[in-house]
Motif scaffolding. Structure first.
Motif, PDB file in Angstrom:
ATOM      1  N   ILE A   1     -74.027  79.210   0.596  1.00 46.73           N
ATOM      2  CA  ILE A   1     -73.508  78.275  -0.410  1.00 46.73           C
ATOM      3  C   ILE A   1     -72.328  77.493   0.142  1.00 46.73           C
ATOM      4  CG2 ILE A   1     -72.278  78.149  -2.616  1.00 46.73           C
ATOM      5  CD1 ILE A   1     -74.037  80.518  -3.547  1.00 46.73           C
ATOM      6  N   GLU A   2     -71.407  78.190   0.802  1.00 45.90           N
ATOM      7  CA  GLU A   2     -70.210  77.525   1.317  1.00 45.90           C
ATOM      8  C   GLU A   2     -70.528  76.646   2.524  1.00 45.90           C
ATOM      9  OE1 GLU A   2     -66.571  80.330  -0.139  1.00 45.90           O
ATOM     10  OE2 GLU A   2     -67.429  80.812   1.813  1.00 45.90           O
ATOM     11  N   ALA A   3     -71.388  77.137   3.423  1.00 45.85           N
ATOM     12  CA  ALA A   3     -71.713  76.383   4.624  1.00 45.85           C
ATOM     13  C   ALA A   3     -72.422  75.075   4.305  1.00 45.85           C
ATOM     14  CB  ALA A   3     -72.570  77.225   5.570  1.00 45.85           C
ATOM     15  N   HIS A   4     -73.209  75.068   3.231  1.00 47.95           N
ATOM     16  CA  HIS A   4     -73.979  73.883   2.874  1.00 47.95           C
ATOM     17  C   HIS A   4     -73.377  73.123   1.677  1.00 47.95           C
ATOM     18  CE1 HIS A   4     -76.842  76.257   5.263  1.00 47.95           C
ATOM     19  NE2 HIS A   4     -77.404  75.105   5.555  1.00 47.95           N
ATOM     20  N   SER A   5     -72.166  73.507   1.272  1.00 47.05           N
ATOM     21  CA  SER A   5     -71.464  72.815   0.171  1.00 47.05           C
ATOM     22  C   SER A   5     -72.374  72.617  -1.033  1.00 47.05           C
ATOM     23  CB  SER A   5     -70.936  71.448   0.646  1.00 47.05           C
ATOM     24  OG  SER A   5     -70.079  71.587   1.749  1.00 47.05           O
ATOM     25  N   LEU A   6     -73.039  73.699  -1.445  1.00 49.32           N
ATOM     26  CA  LEU A   6     -74.052  73.579  -2.489  1.00 49.32           C
ATOM     27  C   LEU A   6     -73.494  73.227  -3.866  1.00 49.32           C
ATOM     28  CD1 LEU A   6     -76.796  76.222  -1.649  1.00 49.32           C
ATOM     29  CD2 LEU A   6     -76.709  73.774  -1.148  1.00 49.32           C
ATOM     30  N   PRO A   7     -72.291  73.662  -4.257  1.00 46.94           N
ATOM     31  CA  PRO A   7     -71.788  73.171  -5.548  1.00 46.94           C
ATOM     32  C   PRO A   7     -71.689  71.649  -5.599  1.00 46.94           C
ATOM     33  CG  PRO A   7     -70.566  75.111  -4.877  1.00 46.94           C
ATOM     34  CD  PRO A   7     -71.418  74.720  -3.706  1.00 46.94           C
ATOM     35  N   ALA A   8     -71.162  71.046  -4.551  1.00 53.58           N
ATOM     36  CA  ALA A   8     -71.072  69.582  -4.515  1.00 53.58           C
ATOM     37  C   ALA A   8     -72.466  68.960  -4.478  1.00 53.58           C
ATOM     38  CB  ALA A   8     -70.255  69.134  -3.295  1.00 53.58           C
ATOM     39  N   HIS A   9     -73.364  69.594  -3.738  1.00 52.88           N
ATOM     40  CA  HIS A   9     -74.747  69.086  -3.689  1.00 52.88           C
ATOM     41  C   HIS A   9     -75.401  69.186  -5.059  1.00 52.88           C
ATOM     42  CE1 HIS A   9     -78.657  68.139  -1.932  1.00 52.88           C
ATOM     43  NE2 HIS A   9     -79.160  69.147  -2.610  1.00 52.88           N
ATOM     44  N   ALA A  10     -75.160  70.297  -5.767  1.00 53.15           N
ATOM     45  CA  ALA A  10     -75.732  70.454  -7.108  1.00 53.15           C
ATOM     46  C   ALA A  10     -75.182  69.420  -8.070  1.00 53.15           C
ATOM     47  CB  ALA A  10     -75.459  71.868  -7.635  1.00 53.15           C
ATOM     48  N   GLU A  11     -73.897  69.104  -7.934  1.00 57.02           N
ATOM     49  CA  GLU A  11     -73.312  68.069  -8.795  1.00 57.02           C
ATOM     50  C   GLU A  11     -73.983  66.725  -8.543  1.00 57.02           C
ATOM     51  OE1 GLU A  11     -68.977  66.099  -9.975  1.00 57.02           O
ATOM     52  OE2 GLU A  11     -69.136  67.380  -8.190  1.00 57.02           O
ATOM     53  N   LYS A  12     -74.148  66.369  -7.274  1.00 63.54           N
ATOM     54  CA  LYS A  12     -74.734  65.076  -6.924  1.00 63.54           C
ATOM     55  C   LYS A  12     -76.217  65.013  -7.285  1.00 63.54           C
ATOM     56  CE  LYS A  12     -75.436  62.008  -2.952  1.00 63.54           C
ATOM     57  NZ  LYS A  12     -75.198  61.835  -1.482  1.00 63.54           N
ATOM     58  N   THR A  13     -76.972  66.038  -6.884  1.00 64.23           N
ATOM     59  CA  THR A  13     -78.415  66.028  -7.143  1.00 64.23           C
ATOM     60  C   THR A  13     -78.698  66.214  -8.624  1.00 64.23           C
ATOM     61  OG1 THR A  13     -78.677  67.045  -4.959  1.00 64.23           O
ATOM     62  CG2 THR A  13     -80.617  66.970  -6.366  1.00 64.23           C
ATOM     63  N   GLY A  14     -77.859  67.027  -9.288  1.00 59.79           N
ATOM     64  CA  GLY A  14     -78.022  67.204 -10.730  1.00 59.79           C
ATOM     65  C   GLY A  14     -77.777  65.920 -11.492  1.00 59.79           C
ATOM     66  N   ALA A  15     -76.777  65.144 -11.061  1.00 61.30           N
ATOM     67  CA  ALA A  15     -76.511  63.852 -11.713  1.00 61.30           C
ATOM     68  C   ALA A  15     -77.688  62.909 -11.528  1.00 61.30           C
ATOM     69  CB  ALA A  15     -75.236  63.233 -11.151  1.00 61.30           C
ATOM     70  N   LEU A  16     -78.279  62.924 -10.333  1.00 61.46           N
ATOM     71  CA  LEU A  16     -79.463  62.101 -10.075  1.00 61.46           C
ATOM     72  C   LEU A  16     -80.634  62.539 -10.948  1.00 61.46           C
ATOM     73  CD1 LEU A  16     -81.147  60.046  -8.444  1.00 61.46           C
ATOM     74  CD2 LEU A  16     -81.557  61.889  -6.778  1.00 61.46           C
ATOM     75  N   LEU A  17     -80.869  63.850 -11.006  1.00 60.51           N
ATOM     76  CA  LEU A  17     -81.981  64.369 -11.808  1.00 60.51           C
ATOM     77  C   LEU A  17     -81.781  64.039 -13.283  1.00 60.51           C
ATOM     78  CD1 LEU A  17     -84.554  65.991 -12.185  1.00 60.51           C
ATOM     79  CD2 LEU A  17     -83.189  68.095 -12.016  1.00 60.51           C
ATOM     80  N   LEU A  18     -80.558  64.220 -13.793  1.00 63.22           N
ATOM     81  CA  LEU A  18     -80.271  63.889 -15.191  1.00 63.22           C
ATOM     82  C   LEU A  18     -80.500  62.396 -15.447  1.00 63.22           C
ATOM     83  CD1 LEU A  18     -79.187  65.030 -17.902  1.00 63.22           C
ATOM     84  CD2 LEU A  18     -76.889  64.424 -17.108  1.00 63.22           C
ATOM     85  N   GLN A  19     -80.044  61.571 -14.523  1.00 62.89           N
ATOM     86  CA  GLN A  19     -80.225  60.124 -14.657  1.00 62.89           C
ATOM     87  C   GLN A  19     -81.715  59.765 -14.674  1.00 62.89           C
ATOM     88  OE1 GLN A  19     -78.101  57.705 -11.712  1.00 62.89           O
ATOM     89  NE2 GLN A  19     -79.893  56.403 -11.542  1.00 62.89           N
ATOM     90  N   GLU A  20     -82.478  60.363 -13.773  1.00 65.91           N
ATOM     91  CA  GLU A  20     -83.908  60.062 -13.692  1.00 65.91           C
ATOM     92  C   GLU A  20     -84.654  60.556 -14.926  1.00 65.91           C
ATOM     93  OE1 GLU A  20     -85.757  58.358 -11.179  1.00 65.91           O
ATOM     94  OE2 GLU A  20     -83.710  57.687 -10.807  1.00 65.91           O
ATOM     95  N   LEU A  21     -84.303  61.724 -15.413  1.00 69.49           N
ATOM     96  CA  LEU A  21     -84.931  62.239 -16.635  1.00 69.49           C
ATOM     97  C   LEU A  21     -84.624  61.320 -17.815  1.00 69.49           C
ATOM     98  CD1 LEU A  21     -84.186  66.040 -16.220  1.00 69.49           C
ATOM     99  CD2 LEU A  21     -86.478  65.038 -16.359  1.00 69.49           C
ATOM    100  N   ARG A  22     -83.364  60.913 -17.935  1.00 71.80           N
ATOM    101  CA  ARG A  22     -82.995  60.045 -19.053  1.00 71.80           C
ATOM    102  C   ARG A  22     -83.660  58.673 -18.928  1.00 71.80           C
ATOM    103  NH1 ARG A  22     -76.563  61.783 -19.579  1.00 71.80           N
ATOM    104  NH2 ARG A  22     -76.927  63.506 -21.035  1.00 71.80           N
TER     105      ARG A  22
END
Length: 436
Positions: free
Chosen positions: A324-345
């Motif tokens: 999780i730390e090596a791949h900065s997954l919280p930041a990735h989840a924030e970015k990809t989650g925002a994209l997914l939410l935008q696309e769903l909406r």
């Protein structure tokens, strides 16, 4: 090995013959998952799916992750899978040090369990002992697990059965505000009303001493309902004024899923006890509590968890945190989650059966209701969309206070292309059902 439909039917028959009737299975033809790689899984009939459910938010890294496999295999080769907590376990100490630092709690102490339910039960045990009270405050629509105390703290009667519990529980507003007298308030007015209700509850309808308040930063089972900005900090200010500990249940929101390592980090608070589980071992069973030393040390008798913190689970936990730390997954989840939410909406807003698309990071939901501005929930629509998603090669969950939500919780390693593909499949499945 690929199995035919007859074998799947036989497995379903054997499941029904030997396991409890109250263990539900998704789908008209229940699914057996036999392999996985990245964010995809393969069923017993050889069909591949994009997984937007992650074993109920547990496989946070996805499947076939070499670093996790290597860590577990190294521990297996040592010959030591279990020793019990009566012996020193190096991996347990190292995992506790890591989680303690990540928790943000000053002078933290960690206790490991085998599941989120056991972790919640432990936090409630500690709080009730520490405060010499069995009174707990919880949120409406909350879900905290299937055990006696955890179900008592749950704020959704669909899960409570007869509601018997060792606790006294009072419920105050959660994140949703579509029902009741608070439904039309803006965020500022809603937070003020929530704070007033908590204060009124504490001063009029609970005993003089309250053990704790337990909160999910995003109410997962309720359908990915985030707490309103300022709501948790308003609650914490009141709790501190009464000397009442705050328990934050991060079983579903932890390990980066909401776009922060812990869901509470979106709010200006630090919990007194933090409950974790699910994704911490990327599918290897684990759970636990990290909290203030004075609360964590309050039990007057010895206690332990035979399998909590075992060497095999702790090897997976350390490797999962490293990844999780090596791949900065919280930041990735924030970015990809925002994209997914935008696309769903973008695809679903204006769809007559969709009431709301919401969530935080990669913990999202689509809520369905009857068309025409109706307040009437549409659980059958949600279930049909889930089936249609499977037909198109996408696995999603179900939830919501009326079982009217499709729940979306992909691995945190989800790519932008997979986010767009998944959003397209949910929208297409919704259209399939509407037009059928």
């Amino acid at each position: 090995m690929v199995y035919d439909g007859a074998d799947a039917n036989d497995l379903f028959r054997r499941h029904r013959a030997t396991l409890p009737v109250w263990m539900p299975l998704f789908y008209e033809r229940p699914l057996e998952i036999v392999a996985g790689a990245g964010c995809t899984v393969t069923d017993g009939e050889g069909r591949e799916y994009l997984d937007f459910y992650s074993g109920i938010s547990t496989n946070v890294l996805g499947y076939g992750i070499r670093e996790i496999r290597d860590a577990v295999e190294r521990q297996l080769r040592s010959g030591i899978v279990h020793t019990s907590t009566f012996y020193l376990i190096r991996a347990q100490v190292e995992a506790a040090e890591r989680i303690g630092r990540l928790s943000g709690i000053e002078d933290p102490v960690v206790f490991f369990t085998c599941s989120g339910t056991e972790a919640v039960e432990t936090a409630l045990l500690l709080a009730t002992q520490y405060r010499d009270s069995n009174q707990v405050i919880s949120l409406r629509y909350a879900y905290h697990g299937r055990s006696f105390g955890a179900l008592g703290a749950t704020g959704d009667r669909r899960w409570q059965g007869r509601g018997l519990s060792p606790l006294r529980v009072a419920h105050v507003p959660g994140g949703g505000r579509r029902r009741g007298a608070l439904r039309d308030l803006d965020d500022t007015a809603y937070v003020r009303a929530c704070a007033e209700e908590l204060e009124e509850t504490l001063t009029t309808s609970t005993p003089e001493r309250t053990a704790a308040m337990i909160v999910e930063p995003v109410q997962g089972v309720a359908g990915a309902v985030p707490l309103v900005a300022g709501q948790l900090s308003a609650y914490k200010e009141i709790l501190d004024g009464h000397g009442i500990p705050l328990i934050v249940d991060e079983v579903q929101t932890g390990w980066g899923r909401t776009g922060r390592f812990w869901g509470y980090q979106w709010h200006d608070v630090t919990p007194d006890l933090l409950v974790f589980a699910k994704g911490g071992g990327n599918g290897i069973s684990m759970g636990g509590v990290v909290g203030r030393r004075d609360i964590m040390s309050c039990l007057p008798v010895p206690s332990l968890s035979s399998f909590g913190g075992n060497p095999l689970s702790m090897a997976a936990v350390r490797a999962t945190i490293d990844y999780i730390e090596a791949h900065s997954l919280p930041a990735h989840a924030e970015k990809t989650g925002a994209l997914l939410l935008q696309e769903l909406r973008r695809r679903l807003v204006g769809e007559p059966w969709v009431r709301e698309v919401r969530g935080s990071g990669l913990l999202l939901a689509v809520e369905y209701a009857h068309p025409g501005g109706s307040a009437r929930s549409a659980p059958q629509m949600a279930k049909a969309v889930q089936e249609a998603c499977r037909g198109r090669g996408l696995l999603v969950g179900l939830g919501g206070t009326a079982h009217d939500c499709v729940r979306i919780m992909p691995p945190l390693t989800l790519s932008a292309a997979q986010a767009r593909e998944g959003a397209h499949l949910v929208a297409a499945a919704t259209k399939d059902v509407r037009e059928s």
